[in-house]
Design an enzyme around this catalytic site. Structure first.
Site, short mmCIF file in Angstrom:
data_model
loop_
_atom_site.label_atom_id
_atom_site.label_comp_id
_atom_site.label_asym_id
_atom_site.label_seq_id
_atom_site.Cartn_x
_atom_site.Cartn_y
_atom_site.Cartn_z
N GLY A 19 0.73 -1.06 -0.15
CA GLY A 19 -0.07 0.18 0.36
C GLY A 19 1.14 1.44 0.28
O GLY A 19 1.61 1.22 0.49
N GLY A 21 -0.29 4.61 -0.03
CA GLY A 21 -1.17 5.83 0.01
C GLY A 21 -0.14 6.45 0.95
O GLY A 21 0.50 6.37 1.39
N GLU A 178 -18.90 17.73 1.33
CA GLU A 178 -17.88 18.22 0.36
C GLU A 178 -18.46 17.32 -0.91
O GLU A 178 -18.67 18.96 -2.34
CB GLU A 178 -16.91 17.49 -0.08
CG GLU A 178 -16.24 18.08 1.48
CD GLU A 178 -14.71 17.94 1.77
OE1 GLU A 178 -14.09 18.69 2.80
OE2 GLU A 178 -14.16 17.59 1.08
C1 LIG Z 1 -13.17 10.52 -0.24
C2 LIG Z 1 -12.15 10.47 0.49
C3 LIG Z 1 -12.46 11.95 1.09
C4 LIG Z 1 -11.46 12.07 2.07
N1 LIG Z 1 -11.19 12.78 2.56
C5 LIG Z 1 -10.49 14.07 3.52
C6 LIG Z 1 -9.52 14.74 4.11
O1 LIG Z 1 -10.33 15.86 3.75
N2 LIG Z 1 -9.21 14.91 5.09
C7 LIG Z 1 -8.62 13.36 6.21
O2 LIG Z 1 -7.41 13.81 6.75
N3 LIG Z 1 -8.86 12.13 5.52
C8 LIG Z 1 -9.91 12.23 3.90
N4 LIG Z 1 -10.10 11.16 4.17
C9 LIG Z 1 -9.56 9.81 4.61
C10 LIG Z 1 -7.79 9.31 4.22
O3 LIG Z 1 -7.78 9.94 2.35
C11 LIG Z 1 -7.29 8.04 4.12
O4 LIG Z 1 -7.55 7.88 6.04
C12 LIG Z 1 -6.30 7.74 4.21
O5 LIG Z 1 -6.16 7.75 2.92
C13 LIG Z 1 -5.90 6.37 4.87
O6 LIG Z 1 -4.81 6.10 4.20
P1 LIG Z 1 -4.01 4.93 3.74
O7 LIG Z 1 -2.57 4.64 3.11
O8 LIG Z 1 -4.33 4.38 5.09
O9 LIG Z 1 -4.92 4.16 2.85
P2 LIG Z 1 -4.86 4.94 1.44
O10 LIG Z 1 -4.98 5.75 1.05
O11 LIG Z 1 -6.49 4.32 1.07
O12 LIG Z 1 -3.86 3.69 0.74
C14 LIG Z 1 -3.84 2.12 0.93
C15 LIG Z 1 -3.57 1.87 -0.79
O13 LIG Z 1 -2.95 0.41 -0.47
C16 LIG Z 1 -3.02 0.15 -1.64
N5 LIG Z 1 -3.47 -1.41 -1.81
C17 LIG Z 1 -5.23 -1.83 -1.00
N6 LIG Z 1 -5.44 -3.08 -1.49
C18 LIG Z 1 -4.55 -3.79 -2.19
C19 LIG Z 1 -4.01 -4.68 -2.25
N7 LIG Z 1 -4.29 -5.76 -1.89
N8 LIG Z 1 -3.02 -4.76 -3.27
C20 LIG Z 1 -1.85 -3.98 -3.01
N9 LIG Z 1 -2.39 -2.62 -2.45
C21 LIG Z 1 -3.52 -2.73 -2.47
C22 LIG Z 1 -4.59 1.29 -2.71
O14 LIG Z 1 -4.05 0.76 -3.94
C23 LIG Z 1 -4.14 2.40 -1.94
O15 LIG Z 1 -2.65 2.68 -2.83
C24 LIG Z 1 -10.89 10.93 2.83
C25 LIG Z 1 -11.16 9.63 2.54
C26 LIG Z 1 -11.96 9.65 1.07
C27 LIG Z 1 -12.19 8.71 -0.17
#
Ligand SMILES: Cc1cc2nc3c(=O)[nH]c(=O)nc-3n(C[C@H](O)[C@H](O)[C@H](O)COP(=O)(O)OP(=O)(O)OC[C@H]3O[C@@H](n4cnc5c(N)ncnc54)[C@H](O)[C@@H]3O)c2cc1C
Length: 444
Positions: A19, A21, A178
Site C-alpha cells: 500500500g 497511500g 463536500e
Molecule cells: C473521498 C475521500 C475524501 C477524504 N477526505 C479526507 C480529508 O479531507 N481529510 C483527511 O484527513 N482524510 C480524508 N480522507 C481519508 C484519507 O484519505 C484516508 O484516511 C487515508 O487515505 C488513509 O491512508 P491509508 O494509507 O491507510 O490508505 P490509502 O490512502 O487508501 O492507501 C491504501 C493503498 O493501498 C493500496 N492497496 C489496497 N489494497 C491493496 C492490495 N490488495 N494490494 C496492493 N495494494 C493495495 C491502494 O491502491 C492504495 O494505494 C478521505 C477519503 C476519501 C475516500
C-alpha cells in the site's frame, strides 16, 4: 529480485510495504536511508490524494492534478523497489506476501492497504450507487453526473427529465457534505448556461443522512453550520432518513421513492481484507486491532497501519480514518523499523497528535475543529484550501490546483468536464433505452 519468496536471501533484511497511500508511502520515504531492501507494493501505479477526489468527480480537477506515479516518488531511494500488483494474502509461517502469481519474502511486513466503501451488506447497491475511493470511481461518478445532464437535454418526458436531474448523495460525513456542495455548484453555476432545453438550476440534489446531524465527527455547532450552508446552496438535506433500497431508477427512503438517475455512495467504510490475510478477527468495519506498537498481538514481524488498523487515542476513543492518523502511524512504524534494523532501542509507542478536522461546503465556507478551536465561514475555507494545497505532494500539483481553484472561483468554470469511457456513445443509447424502460407505463 524480490519475486521469489523461497529464494535464498542475501544478508540485508527486506521490509515489504503493501500500500502506497498516506500510511505506506510515509513508511517508505522514511526508510530511504535504512540498511535494508524496501519493497513497496501497490495495485495502482499512483499515490492518490483522496481528500480532493470529490473535485475530480465533479469536474473541478483532473485526475493527474491529485495523483503521482509511485515510482517517481521514490526514484531517488536506491534501496527501494516498487512492484505493481494486487496482494491477496500473507503466509505468516513462511513469511511471504502472496501477490498475483508470486510470493514475496519479507523479514518485516507493513500492511497499509486502506479501506473501501461498504454497503452495509447490500453489495448489489454498488452498481447503482458508486462510492468514491479511487481515480476510476471519481471519473465514473463524473461520467454519470455529466451524462445525466446530456440525457436530460434530449429527453421529452418531464418526469424522466426530473429523474435525470435528481442526484442523491448517501451519507452526511465529510465526503457526502463536500460532494453535495460541489455537485450543486456544478449544476447551478458551471453548467447553468450551457444547455438549451433544460435548466440545470432546477437540479435537485439530495443529501441523505441516517443520523440526526451532518458531520457526526465534528462539534454540533459546526454540523449545524454545514447543514445551513448546504440548504442555502439549494441542497435538500434529509436527516434521520436511511436508504432502504437502491436500484437503477432511484432510492427508497422507507416508504418514499426518490426517482434519481445518479446516486453517489458516501456512507459506509470497510477496511481492506488484511484481517483475513492475518487470520485475525476484524472489528465491525473489518479493521485489524493493533496495540500502541501498531502490531497485531503476537505478530512481532508485522505492522498494520492507516485505515486498515483500529487504533485508539489516550482516552481509549477509536481514531478516525483520516490522513494525519495514517501519516503519523507511518512515521512511527518507520522509526520502529529503523531502530530494529540498527539494533537500537525502540522509539516511543504511537501517540496521535490531533491535527484537527476539516470539511468544506461549496466554495465559500468550511468548518474546522482543532482542539477547542471552532472555525467556520470564509476564513475556515481559506485555511482548508491552504492546508490541502500544502499537503499535495509536488510543487507542480500545488501550482496547478491553486490556478484551477482561482480560475473557477472567478469564472465558475469547471475545466475537467470530460465524459470519458470508450463506449460513451453506446452507453448513451443504452442509458436512454433504460430510462425509457424505467418510466412508468402511463408516462410513455
Ligand atoms: C473521498 C475521500 C475524501 C477524504 N477526505 C479526507 C480529508 O479531507 N481529510 C483527511 O484527513 N482524510 C480524508 N480522507 C481519508 C484519507 O484519505 C484516508 O484516511 C487515508 O487515505 C488513509 O491512508 P491509508 O494509507 O491507510 O490508505 P490509502 O490512502 O487508501 O492507501 C491504501 C493503498 O493501498 C493500496 N492497496 C489496497 N489494497 C491493496 C492490495 N490488495 N494490494 C496492493 N495494494 C493495495 C491502494 O491502491 C492504495 O494505494 C478521505 C477519503 C476519501 C475516500
Amino acid at each position: 529480485m524480490p519475486g521469489d519468496g523461497d529464494e535464498v536471501k542475501d544478508q540485508r533484511r527486506r521490509v515489504v510495504i503493501v500500500g502506497a497511500g498516506f500510511a505506506g508511502l510515509t513508511v517508505a520515504k522514511r526508510l530511504a536511508n535504512a540498511p535494508a531492501d524496501i519493497v513497496l507494493i501497490d495495485r495502482q501505479n499512483h499515490h492518490l490524494f483522496q481528500p480532493l477526489l470529490y473535485q475530480v468527480a465533479t469536474a473541478g480537477l483532473s485526475p493527474a492534478d491529485i495523483a503521482w506515479p509511485i515510482r517517481s516518488l521514490v526514484r531517488r531511494q536506491r534501496n527501494t523497489r516498487v512492484m505493481l500488483g494486487e496482494v491477496t494474502g500473507v503466509d505468516r509461517e513462511r513469511k511471504n506476501v502472496i501477490m498475483d502469481d508470486q510470493n514475496i519474502a519479507y523479514d518485516l511486513l507493513v500492511l497499509a492497504t486502506g479501506a473501501s466503501h461498504g454497503y452495509f451488506g447490500h453489495d448489489s447497491w454498488a452498481a447503482h450507487a458508486p462510492g468514491l475511493k479511487t481515480v476510476d470511481d471519481a471519473t465514473e461518478i463524473r461520467r454519470r453526473l455529466l451524462l445525466a445532464f446530456e440525457h436530460a437535454e434530449m429527453e421529452s418526458s418531464a418526469s424522466a427529465r426530473e429523474r435525470l436531474l435528481t442526484i442523491v448523495i448517501v451519507g452526511g460525513g465529510p465526503t457526502g457534505v463536500e460532494m453535495a456542495g460541489s455537485v450543486v455548484e456544478l449544476a447551478r453555476r458551471a453548467l447553468a448556461a450551457d444547455f438549451r432545453t433544460i435548466d440545470p438550476q432546477h437540479t435537485h440534489v439530495l443529501l441523505i443522512e441516517a443520523g440526526p446531524r451532518l458531520l457526526p465527527g465534528f462539534p454540533e455547532t459546526l454540523s449545524r453550520h454545514a447543514e445551513q450552508a448546504l440548504r442555502r446552496l439549494g441542497v435538500d438535506v434529509r436527516l434521520k432518513q436511511a436508504v432502504t433500497d437502491c436500484s437503477s431508477i432511484g432510492v427508497m427512503l422507507g416508504n418514499e421513492h426518490v426517482a434519481a438517475a445518479t446516486v453517489i455512495w458516501a456512507a459506509g467504510v470497510t477496511a481492506s481484507p488484511a484481517a483475513a490475510w492475518l487470520a485475525v478477527a476484524g472489528d465491525r468495519a473489518g479493521r485489524v486491532l493493533v496495540g500502541r506498537d501498531l502490531q497485531p498481538p503476537g505478530m512481532d514481524d508485522i505492522y498494520v497501519i492507516g485505515d486498515t488498523a483500529l487504533t485508539h487515542d489516550a482516552a481509549g476513543t477509536p481514531l478516525p480514518g483520516i490522513a494525519p492518523v495514517a501519516k503519523q502511524q507511518g512515521a512511527c512504524v518507520a522509526a520502529a523499523i529503523q531502530a530494529r534494523l540498527r539494533g537500537k532501542e525502540a522509539p516511543p509507542a504511537f501517540r496521535y497528535r490531533d491535527r484537527g478536522l476539516l470539511a468544506t461546503v461549496g466554495r465559500k465556507t468550511a468548518v474546522i475543529a482543532f482542539g477547542r478551536l471552532r472555525l467556520k465561514g470564509w476564513l475556515a475555507w481559506w485555511l482548508w484550501g491552504i492546508a490541502h494545497i500544502y499537503f499535495l505532494v509536488s510543487l507542480r500539483n500545488r501550482l496547478i490546483v491553486m490556478t484551477q481553484w482561482l480560475w473557477s472561483y472567478v469564472s465558475a468554470e469547471r475545466g475537467a468536464r470530460l465524459i470519458t469511457g470508450l463506449h460513451t456513445a453506446l452507453d448513451l443509447d443504452r442509458r436512454r433505452r433504460r430510462d425509457e424502460d424505467a418510466r412508468l407505463p402511463g408516462e410513455r
